[in-house]
Structure formats: C-alpha cells, structure tokens
Design a protein around this motif. Structure first.
Motif, PDB file in Angstrom:
ATOM      1  N   PHE A   1       0.827  -1.208   0.000  1.00  0.00           N
ATOM      2  CA  PHE A   1       0.000   0.000   0.000  1.00  0.00           C
ATOM      3  C   PHE A   1       0.865   1.264   0.000  1.00  0.00           C
ATOM      4  CE2 PHE A   1      -3.713  -2.541   0.976  1.00  0.00           C
ATOM      5  CZ  PHE A   1      -4.738  -1.796   0.416  1.00  0.00           C
ATOM      6  N   LEU A   2       1.907   1.288   0.809  1.00  0.00           N
ATOM      7  CA  LEU A   2       2.760   2.478   0.871  1.00  0.00           C
ATOM      8  C   LEU A   2       3.535   2.673  -0.432  1.00  0.00           C
ATOM      9  CD1 LEU A   2       3.994   2.162   4.549  1.00  0.00           C
ATOM     10  CD2 LEU A   2       2.309   3.761   3.631  1.00  0.00           C
ATOM     11  N   ALA A   3       3.999   1.595  -1.044  1.00  0.00           N
ATOM     12  CA  ALA A   3       4.688   1.714  -2.330  1.00  0.00           C
ATOM     13  C   ALA A   3       3.726   2.167  -3.419  1.00  0.00           C
ATOM     14  CB  ALA A   3       5.323   0.381  -2.699  1.00  0.00           C
ATOM     15  N   TRP A   4       2.508   1.657  -3.392  1.00  0.00           N
ATOM     16  CA  TRP A   4       1.494   2.043  -4.366  1.00  0.00           C
ATOM     17  C   TRP A   4       1.194   3.540  -4.256  1.00  0.00           C
ATOM     18  CZ3 TRP A   4      -4.281   0.411  -3.760  1.00  0.00           C
ATOM     19  CH2 TRP A   4      -5.013   0.771  -4.879  1.00  0.00           C
ATOM     20  N   ALA A   5       1.041   4.038  -3.057  1.00  0.00           N
ATOM     21  CA  ALA A   5       0.762   5.458  -2.858  1.00  0.00           C
ATOM     22  C   ALA A   5       1.946   6.318  -3.294  1.00  0.00           C
ATOM     23  CB  ALA A   5       0.429   5.733  -1.397  1.00  0.00           C
ATOM     24  N   ARG A   6       3.163   5.816  -3.108  1.00  0.00           N
ATOM     25  CA  ARG A   6       4.358   6.573  -3.473  1.00  0.00           C
ATOM     26  C   ARG A   6       4.580   6.574  -4.989  1.00  0.00           C
ATOM     27  NH1 ARG A   6       7.747  10.084  -1.066  1.00  0.00           N
ATOM     28  NH2 ARG A   6       8.115   8.778   0.727  1.00  0.00           N
ATOM     29  N   LEU A   7       4.365   5.417  -5.627  1.00  0.00           N
ATOM     30  CA  LEU A   7       4.650   5.299  -7.056  1.00  0.00           C
ATOM     31  C   LEU A   7       3.532   5.836  -7.954  1.00  0.00           C
ATOM     32  CD1 LEU A   7       6.243   1.741  -7.047  1.00  0.00           C
ATOM     33  CD2 LEU A   7       7.421   3.949  -7.217  1.00  0.00           C
ATOM     34  N   ARG A   8       2.284   5.765  -7.502  1.00  0.00           N
ATOM     35  CA  ARG A   8       1.147   6.250  -8.286  1.00  0.00           C
ATOM     36  C   ARG A   8       0.325   7.235  -7.454  1.00  0.00           C
ATOM     37  NH1 ARG A   8      -0.639   3.121 -13.023  1.00  0.00           N
ATOM     38  NH2 ARG A   8      -2.204   4.720 -12.803  1.00  0.00           N
ATOM     39  N   PRO A   9       0.833   8.447  -7.232  1.00  0.00           N
ATOM     40  CA  PRO A   9       0.118   9.403  -6.370  1.00  0.00           C
ATOM     41  C   PRO A   9      -1.166   9.902  -7.021  1.00  0.00           C
ATOM     42  CG  PRO A   9       2.004  10.444  -7.389  1.00  0.00           C
ATOM     43  CD  PRO A   9       2.073   9.002  -7.757  1.00  0.00           C
ATOM     44  N   LEU A  10      -2.152  10.210  -6.182  1.00  0.00           N
ATOM     45  CA  LEU A  10      -3.398  10.785  -6.661  1.00  0.00           C
ATOM     46  C   LEU A  10      -3.185  12.254  -6.975  1.00  0.00           C
ATOM     47  CD1 LEU A  10      -6.010   9.303  -4.192  1.00  0.00           C
ATOM     48  CD2 LEU A  10      -5.555   8.612  -6.524  1.00  0.00           C
ATOM     49  N   VAL A  11      -3.704  12.700  -8.110  1.00  0.00           N
ATOM     50  CA  VAL A  11      -3.601  14.102  -8.497  1.00  0.00           C
ATOM     51  C   VAL A  11      -4.973  14.731  -8.312  1.00  0.00           C
ATOM     52  CG1 VAL A  11      -3.056  15.684 -10.360  1.00  0.00           C
ATOM     53  CG2 VAL A  11      -1.767  13.561 -10.116  1.00  0.00           C
ATOM     54  N   VAL A  12      -5.019  15.817  -7.537  1.00  0.00           N
ATOM     55  CA  VAL A  12      -6.266  16.475  -7.169  1.00  0.00           C
ATOM     56  C   VAL A  12      -6.291  17.863  -7.793  1.00  0.00           C
ATOM     57  CG1 VAL A  12      -7.664  17.240  -5.219  1.00  0.00           C
ATOM     58  CG2 VAL A  12      -6.211  15.232  -4.991  1.00  0.00           C
ATOM     59  N   PRO A  13      -7.410  18.264  -8.435  1.00  0.00           N
ATOM     60  CA  PRO A  13      -7.484  19.636  -8.961  1.00  0.00           C
ATOM     61  C   PRO A  13      -7.557  20.648  -7.823  1.00  0.00           C
ATOM     62  CG  PRO A  13      -9.571  18.503  -9.267  1.00  0.00           C
ATOM     63  CD  PRO A  13      -8.603  17.493  -8.726  1.00  0.00           C
ATOM     64  N   ASP A  14      -6.999  21.857  -8.061  1.00  0.00           N
ATOM     65  CA  ASP A  14      -7.009  22.895  -7.032  1.00  0.00           C
ATOM     66  C   ASP A  14      -8.400  23.446  -6.772  1.00  0.00           C
ATOM     67  OD1 ASP A  14      -4.407  22.786  -6.332  1.00  0.00           O
ATOM     68  OD2 ASP A  14      -3.756  24.359  -7.699  1.00  0.00           O
ATOM     69  N   HIS A  15      -9.217  23.519  -7.795  1.00  0.00           N
ATOM     70  CA  HIS A  15     -10.570  24.064  -7.611  1.00  0.00           C
ATOM     71  C   HIS A  15     -11.537  23.277  -8.479  1.00  0.00           C
ATOM     72  CE1 HIS A  15     -10.674  25.986 -11.566  1.00  0.00           C
ATOM     73  NE2 HIS A  15      -9.412  26.298 -11.356  1.00  0.00           N
ATOM     74  N   VAL A  16     -12.810  23.336  -8.110  1.00  0.00           N
ATOM     75  CA  VAL A  16     -13.850  22.660  -8.872  1.00  0.00           C
ATOM     76  C   VAL A  16     -14.741  23.725  -9.473  1.00  0.00           C
ATOM     77  CG1 VAL A  16     -15.807  21.082  -8.719  1.00  0.00           C
ATOM     78  CG2 VAL A  16     -13.779  20.697  -7.330  1.00  0.00           C
ATOM     79  N   ASP A  17     -15.037  23.603 -10.757  1.00  0.00           N
ATOM     80  CA  ASP A  17     -15.920  24.553 -11.425  1.00  0.00           C
ATOM     81  C   ASP A  17     -17.346  24.276 -10.978  1.00  0.00           C
ATOM     82  OD1 ASP A  17     -16.953  26.479 -13.075  1.00  0.00           O
ATOM     83  OD2 ASP A  17     -16.821  25.255 -14.898  1.00  0.00           O
ATOM     84  N   THR A  18     -17.941  25.218 -10.248  1.00  0.00           N
ATOM     85  CA  THR A  18     -19.282  25.015  -9.693  1.00  0.00           C
ATOM     86  C   THR A  18     -20.358  25.627 -10.549  1.00  0.00           C
ATOM     87  OG1 THR A  18     -19.041  26.996  -8.337  1.00  0.00           O
ATOM     88  CG2 THR A  18     -18.411  24.887  -7.338  1.00  0.00           C
ATOM     89  N   GLU A  19     -20.027  26.180 -11.686  1.00  0.00           N
ATOM     90  CA  GLU A  19     -21.032  26.782 -12.565  1.00  0.00           C
ATOM     91  C   GLU A  19     -21.954  25.693 -13.085  1.00  0.00           C
ATOM     92  OE1 GLU A  19     -21.140  29.082 -16.810  1.00  0.00           O
ATOM     93  OE2 GLU A  19     -19.459  29.433 -15.463  1.00  0.00           O
ATOM     94  N   GLY A  20     -23.246  25.858 -12.904  1.00  0.00           N
ATOM     95  CA  GLY A  20     -24.229  24.890 -13.354  1.00  0.00           C
ATOM     96  C   GLY A  20     -24.433  23.723 -12.402  1.00  0.00           C
ATOM     97  N   MET A  21     -23.844  23.775 -11.235  1.00  0.00           N
ATOM     98  CA  MET A  21     -23.963  22.672 -10.278  1.00  0.00           C
ATOM     99  C   MET A  21     -25.340  22.652  -9.607  1.00  0.00           C
ATOM    100  SD  MET A  21     -21.168  20.883 -10.143  1.00  0.00           S
ATOM    101  CE  MET A  21     -21.066  20.135  -8.542  1.00  0.00           C
ATOM    102  N   ASP A  22     -26.067  23.765  -9.617  1.00  0.00           N
ATOM    103  CA  ASP A  22     -27.355  23.817  -8.952  1.00  0.00           C
ATOM    104  C   ASP A  22     -28.470  23.209  -9.818  1.00  0.00           C
ATOM    105  OD1 ASP A  22     -27.157  25.822 -10.822  1.00  0.00           O
ATOM    106  OD2 ASP A  22     -28.215  27.323  -9.629  1.00  0.00           O
ATOM    107  N   GLN A  23     -28.187  22.882 -11.038  1.00  0.00           N
ATOM    108  CA  GLN A  23     -29.196  22.290 -11.921  1.00  0.00           C
ATOM    109  C   GLN A  23     -29.143  20.774 -11.807  1.00  0.00           C
ATOM    110  OE1 GLN A  23     -28.111  23.735 -15.744  1.00  0.00           O
ATOM    111  NE2 GLN A  23     -28.735  25.846 -15.318  1.00  0.00           N
ATOM    112  N   ALA A  24     -30.300  20.167 -12.049  1.00  0.00           N
ATOM    113  CA  ALA A  24     -30.382  18.703 -12.028  1.00  0.00           C
ATOM    114  C   ALA A  24     -29.652  18.153 -13.252  1.00  0.00           C
ATOM    115  CB  ALA A  24     -31.841  18.269 -12.022  1.00  0.00           C
ATOM    116  N   PRO A  25     -29.038  16.994 -13.112  1.00  0.00           N
ATOM    117  CA  PRO A  25     -28.352  16.400 -14.266  1.00  0.00           C
ATOM    118  C   PRO A  25     -29.346  16.009 -15.356  1.00  0.00           C
ATOM    119  CG  PRO A  25     -28.326  14.883 -12.408  1.00  0.00           C
ATOM    120  CD  PRO A  25     -28.916  16.174 -11.922  1.00  0.00           C
TER     121      PRO A  25
END
Length: 94
Positions: free
Chosen positions: A68-92
């Motif tokens: 698990f520790l090697a997996w986390a080190r070798l393949r790190p998760l990449v997270v966006p800095d911000h999420v675009d919330t435009e249009g999030m209040d509408q139903a899909p």
C-alpha cells in the motif's frame, strides 16, 4: 510526503491525505505488533496446529502494508485545485 502544486495545470498531489497511506500505516502497525508478539510471546502451537499464527499473520500484514505504501508513493493521486461550480445547482440531464 508533502503536497506539491503544479502551477501550469492547477493540480496537486494528495500526499499524506491519500487513504492508501492511512491503510498502509495502520496495517504496518498491526503487523509489527503481531510479529513482535509472535517472536516473544508464548506461542501455544498446540492450538493452531503447530503454526505460529501471530508471526505469520504479522509478516503478511507487513507485506501488504509495504504494498500500500509503495502504491501510494509510485502512483500518487492528483487532485485539482478548484472545482468549477457553474451549473452545479441544476439537475443532471440524463
């Protein structure tokens, strides 16, 4: 395990907050305790069919923890800095 930011893409690595790190550390801690208990405690091999269950379970947990520790080190998760919330209040629209 620091969080590094890539300024050009606006993304960073999850670092210490990756769940694989928590799982690896907890399994490693339990594995270390079981391994030590398997080496120094009363083995009572007649209850487990002449197998030192604490020792083998601890060693297995240490191997899984290292994975698990090697997996986390070798393949790190990449997270966006911000999420675009435009249009999030509408139903899909399915």
């Amino acid at each position: 395990m620091s969080t590094r930011t890539d300024a050009s893409t606006g993304r960073h690595k999850a670092g210490a907050f990756d769940i694989r790190n928590f799982i690896g550390i907890l399994l490693g801690l339990y594995g270390l305790i079981l391994t030590v208990m398997g080496l120094v405690a009363d083995k009572e091999l007649d209850k487990t069919g002449n197998v030192n269950a604490n020792l083998w379970a601890g060693l297995g947990l240490l191997v899984v923890s290292a994975f698990f520790l090697a997996w986390a080190r070798l393949r790190p998760l990449v997270v966006p800095d911000h999420v675009d919330t435009e249009g999030m209040d509408q139903a899909p629209s399915h």
